[in-house]
Design a protein around this motif. Sequence first.
Motif, PDB file in Angstrom:
ATOM      1  N   LEU A 699     -20.757 128.289  14.891  1.00 27.43           N
ATOM      2  CA  LEU A 699     -21.061 127.352  13.812  1.00 27.43           C
ATOM      3  C   LEU A 699     -22.569 127.201  13.730  1.00 27.43           C
ATOM      4  O   LEU A 699     -23.218 126.835  14.717  1.00 27.43           O
ATOM      5  CB  LEU A 699     -20.429 125.983  14.074  1.00 27.43           C
ATOM      6  CG  LEU A 699     -18.906 125.894  14.130  1.00 27.43           C
ATOM      7  CD1 LEU A 699     -18.484 124.455  14.412  1.00 27.43           C
ATOM      8  CD2 LEU A 699     -18.296 126.364  12.826  1.00 27.43           C
ATOM      9  N   SER A 700     -23.140 127.489  12.576  1.00 31.34           N
ATOM     10  CA  SER A 700     -24.576 127.324  12.350  1.00 31.34           C
ATOM     11  C   SER A 700     -24.755 126.210  11.327  1.00 31.34           C
ATOM     12  O   SER A 700     -24.437 126.382  10.146  1.00 31.34           O
ATOM     13  CB  SER A 700     -25.193 128.629  11.841  1.00 31.34           C
ATOM     14  OG  SER A 700     -25.033 129.657  12.801  1.00 31.34           O
ATOM     15  N   LEU A 701     -25.256 125.074  11.778  1.00 31.83           N
ATOM     16  CA  LEU A 701     -25.324 123.898  10.912  1.00 31.83           C
ATOM     17  C   LEU A 701     -26.439 122.969  11.358  1.00 31.83           C
ATOM     18  O   LEU A 701     -26.994 123.122  12.450  1.00 31.83           O
ATOM     19  CB  LEU A 701     -23.988 123.175  10.895  1.00 31.83           C
ATOM     20  CG  LEU A 701     -23.472 122.436  12.139  1.00 31.83           C
ATOM     21  CD1 LEU A 701     -22.121 121.802  11.834  1.00 31.83           C
ATOM     22  CD2 LEU A 701     -23.372 123.270  13.375  1.00 31.83           C
ATOM     23  N   PRO A 716     -14.364 120.788   5.856  1.00 28.62           N
ATOM     24  CA  PRO A 716     -15.070 121.706   4.951  1.00 28.62           C
ATOM     25  C   PRO A 716     -16.408 122.197   5.500  1.00 28.62           C
ATOM     26  O   PRO A 716     -16.790 123.345   5.262  1.00 28.62           O
ATOM     27  CB  PRO A 716     -15.254 120.867   3.678  1.00 28.62           C
ATOM     28  CG  PRO A 716     -14.091 119.926   3.692  1.00 28.62           C
ATOM     29  CD  PRO A 716     -13.904 119.576   5.137  1.00 28.62           C
ATOM     30  N   ILE A 717     -17.127 121.345   6.240  1.00 28.48           N
ATOM     31  CA  ILE A 717     -18.387 121.801   6.836  1.00 28.48           C
ATOM     32  C   ILE A 717     -18.110 122.878   7.875  1.00 28.48           C
ATOM     33  O   ILE A 717     -18.821 123.889   7.951  1.00 28.48           O
ATOM     34  CB  ILE A 717     -19.157 120.618   7.457  1.00 28.48           C
ATOM     35  CG1 ILE A 717     -19.708 119.705   6.365  1.00 28.48           C
ATOM     36  CG2 ILE A 717     -20.306 121.121   8.335  1.00 28.48           C
ATOM     37  CD1 ILE A 717     -20.492 118.516   6.888  1.00 28.48           C
ATOM     38  N   VAL A 718     -17.081 122.687   8.690  1.00 21.71           N
ATOM     39  CA  VAL A 718     -16.723 123.699   9.687  1.00 21.71           C
ATOM     40  C   VAL A 718     -16.440 125.031   8.995  1.00 21.71           C
ATOM     41  O   VAL A 718     -16.938 126.092   9.404  1.00 21.71           O
ATOM     42  CB  VAL A 718     -15.497 123.246  10.508  1.00 21.71           C
ATOM     43  CG1 VAL A 718     -15.049 124.362  11.459  1.00 21.71           C
ATOM     44  CG2 VAL A 718     -15.811 121.981  11.286  1.00 21.71           C
ATOM     45  N   ALA A 722     -19.065 128.392   9.493  1.00 20.76           N
ATOM     46  CA  ALA A 722     -18.554 129.299  10.520  1.00 20.76           C
ATOM     47  C   ALA A 722     -18.919 130.740  10.197  1.00 20.76           C
ATOM     48  O   ALA A 722     -19.114 131.110   9.034  1.00 20.76           O
ATOM     49  CB  ALA A 722     -17.042 129.151  10.636  1.00 20.76           C
ATOM     50  N   ASN A 723     -18.993 131.554  11.249  1.00 22.42           N
ATOM     51  CA  ASN A 723     -19.335 132.961  11.066  1.00 22.42           C
ATOM     52  C   ASN A 723     -18.120 133.819  10.725  1.00 22.42           C
ATOM     53  O   ASN A 723     -18.238 135.021  10.546  1.00 22.42           O
ATOM     54  CB  ASN A 723     -20.014 133.509  12.323  1.00 22.42           C
ATOM     55  CG  ASN A 723     -19.083 133.499  13.528  1.00 22.42           C
ATOM     56  OD1 ASN A 723     -18.131 132.717  13.584  1.00 22.42           O
ATOM     57  ND2 ASN A 723     -19.355 134.369  14.499  1.00 22.42           N
ATOM     58  N   LYS A 724     -16.935 133.192  10.664  1.00 19.41           N
ATOM     59  CA  LYS A 724     -15.729 133.925  10.298  1.00 19.41           C
ATOM     60  C   LYS A 724     -14.724 132.949   9.712  1.00 19.41           C
ATOM     61  O   LYS A 724     -14.852 131.725   9.849  1.00 19.41           O
ATOM     62  CB  LYS A 724     -15.146 134.652  11.504  1.00 19.41           C
ATOM     63  CG  LYS A 724     -14.780 133.760  12.680  1.00 19.41           C
ATOM     64  CD  LYS A 724     -14.239 134.592  13.834  1.00 19.41           C
ATOM     65  CE  LYS A 724     -13.793 133.706  15.000  1.00 19.41           C
ATOM     66  NZ  LYS A 724     -13.218 134.502  16.106  1.00 19.41           N
TER      67      LYS A 724
END
Length: 744
Positions: A699-701, A716-718, A722-724
């Motif tokens: 997770l890049s946030l 929804p943020i997850v 997410a990278n996939k």
Amino acid sequence: MCASDYAQHYPVMAVEPDHKGDSYTRDLKIPGITASATPADGPITPISPLSTTDNAPTAAPATTGTTLAGISPSLKEDRDVMRGFIGDLSPCVVKTAPGPMNPSGVAWNNDAYAFLSQPCPTDGTANPKLWEQSRRSAAQGLFEVVPNAVYQVRGLDLSNMTLIEGETGVIVVDPLITHECAAAALELYYKHRGNHRPVVAVMYSHSHADHYGGAAGILPAAHLDGTQTIPVIAPEHFMREVLSENVFAGPAMMRRGVSMYGARLPKGPRGQIGCGLGMTTSLGTTTIEAPNTIIRSTGEELTIDGVRFVFQMVPDTEAPAELNFHLPQHRALYIAECATYGLHNIVTLRGALVRDAKAWARYLDESMVLFCGGDGKDDEGMDKSDDAVAAAAAAGDINKSNSNDMTNDNEPKEAKTDVLFAGHLWPTFGAAAITRHLSEQRDLYTFLHDQTLRLMNQGLTGAEIAEVMTLPPGLEDRIHAQGYYGSVSHNVKGIYQRYMGWFDGNPAKLWQLPPRKEALRYAECLGGVDAVLRKAGEYIQRYSELGDVDDLRFAATLLDHAVAASDPGNNREARLALAGVYDTLGFGAENATWRNFYLTGAMILRAPPAIVQQQRQAMLSRPRFAPKASVEQWLDVLSVQLDGFAAGKEETCVVRIRVTDRKEAWRVNVSHGALTRREVTFALEEEEKQEQERGELVLSLEHRELFAVLATADVPIVQARANKQDCSAMLRILELCGVLPKRA
């Protein structure tokens, strides 16, 4: 407080609903015994079970008017309480938004304590010494501590809010528990001192919520929205200890705190009359605004808006992270919560780490060396009496230094402090009175610590030491050494616990049954629950005849077994009998927190079991996330929410979290029922590819987005960060931690 504190032996007054109406009658109804003790003022109106009320019970109506009405200028302590009084808040009622746990929408109502201006009742419903302490504690308003420099608002929450005037603005110290009360306190200050001084800094003396929770109510809007920052000052490790004590175990402590502070009891002679350190806790909005300026060492100085602060670090005293400060320009020492007017807690009934009484005493001695003139002796080496100090005050000499107030050549030769003020209750004025107060407080905590250790080493357990411990002459009658908040009894047990833990060395206590299993077997041995009730009645009767409080204490034990051994829907008689015993123990208690625990316990016992269960469910909550805390702190909070029993049955789950605006990266691992976190290198593009090849969820946030995920389950943020597409690992962690509802 110990057994000997029950100087008066009050008749047992159990309360049972009258089936013919809504009134309560005072008839103790136990199989085989009836002890009637109907009060002269008639039946008591039922208290709404587990609800907050702002009025005293109708059997003891609150006196209209102000809590200041009972203050007498003829008493020295009362003169100290009212010294510097400028004006009060009238009416002293602070509103908040109504909610399920506070339907009245009242955050604070100090006027509910106006009944304390009347003499202590003679019917045995209140301890006279506690009544006097509460009468003084209820005084509210704005007080001048140092002319044109230092002010305090007292009586608008459990704690005091201090305001120190600088060259252009005001520095706020310890902004109460709730936003609403802190804002009302600042407004009261502005009313009398003018509103031309903006808040230019905020300081937290230590890591308890009554000293930081209301900060957002007084911080400038620009600071809160991040457009302009002012100093928010705290001792080293402040946030760590806030999380450890108030967040990790917050829900459990909150439930205990309801009983300790009596927040749901009605205010009145038969209900809540204070908590010994103040009146009670406010019921508004509490948050944590993270500090941005950290004090790390004794002797460190800050000059804020022209005011010089000299700090003393006092960790592991009343709080794990705590500081005092001296104001050299104003000859004033803020002692935080290390020396107030009453014995404090070494271990608190609401739950907390056991404090270090020995270190506490050493820091008090250090305060005297750093900021005062010696050991509280006059020129001839004799303690100054209260009368002498009062005479000095009347003569206008109270603020003069005494260069002879010293004990040896290594200590300061001149007093540097003319006023000692704290986060609770009222100040101490005059160099001699201050050094006497600090030295006696030092000796108080030293005595309790050392004598507990001495008796412990002779083979006594904590409970046995608590039964025999009394204070020595010279301390036992001092108002600041009385057990209104902490008690000798439970402090001694806390000191024992700090060194020896929960086990007292008796093998029979090593593997005890839990309460219900034990109670069922006690009832079986005695011939059933009815037999337990009869036997308890015999001890109550003997107490009524002979006045030995030990019989009443044992009756409480028997009745507790009777309640635990009965089915919840079929133990009304046992519950009412135990409630009556709790009433009597509470009414006689000198310690306010004991009184509140007993009377809250009695209120719960009288409430319908369904309502009790409903309220308990409402108070079950997860630890809260502070929006401005670090990622490390958030993940630690998340870990104590994990259902380890469920997680232990599942395969290992790994998620990497990259906090892009802070250049931080964390590896979160759930295995064997435990959630662990590890800070890792912030992944570069090549490392991201390697993570994807390993199939790990990344997770890049941003920091604020991670807060939304952990605190509000923002799925929804997850999914977006997410990278996939398969985000099941993170969603499962949120489920196991109770952030997301568990799937069927």
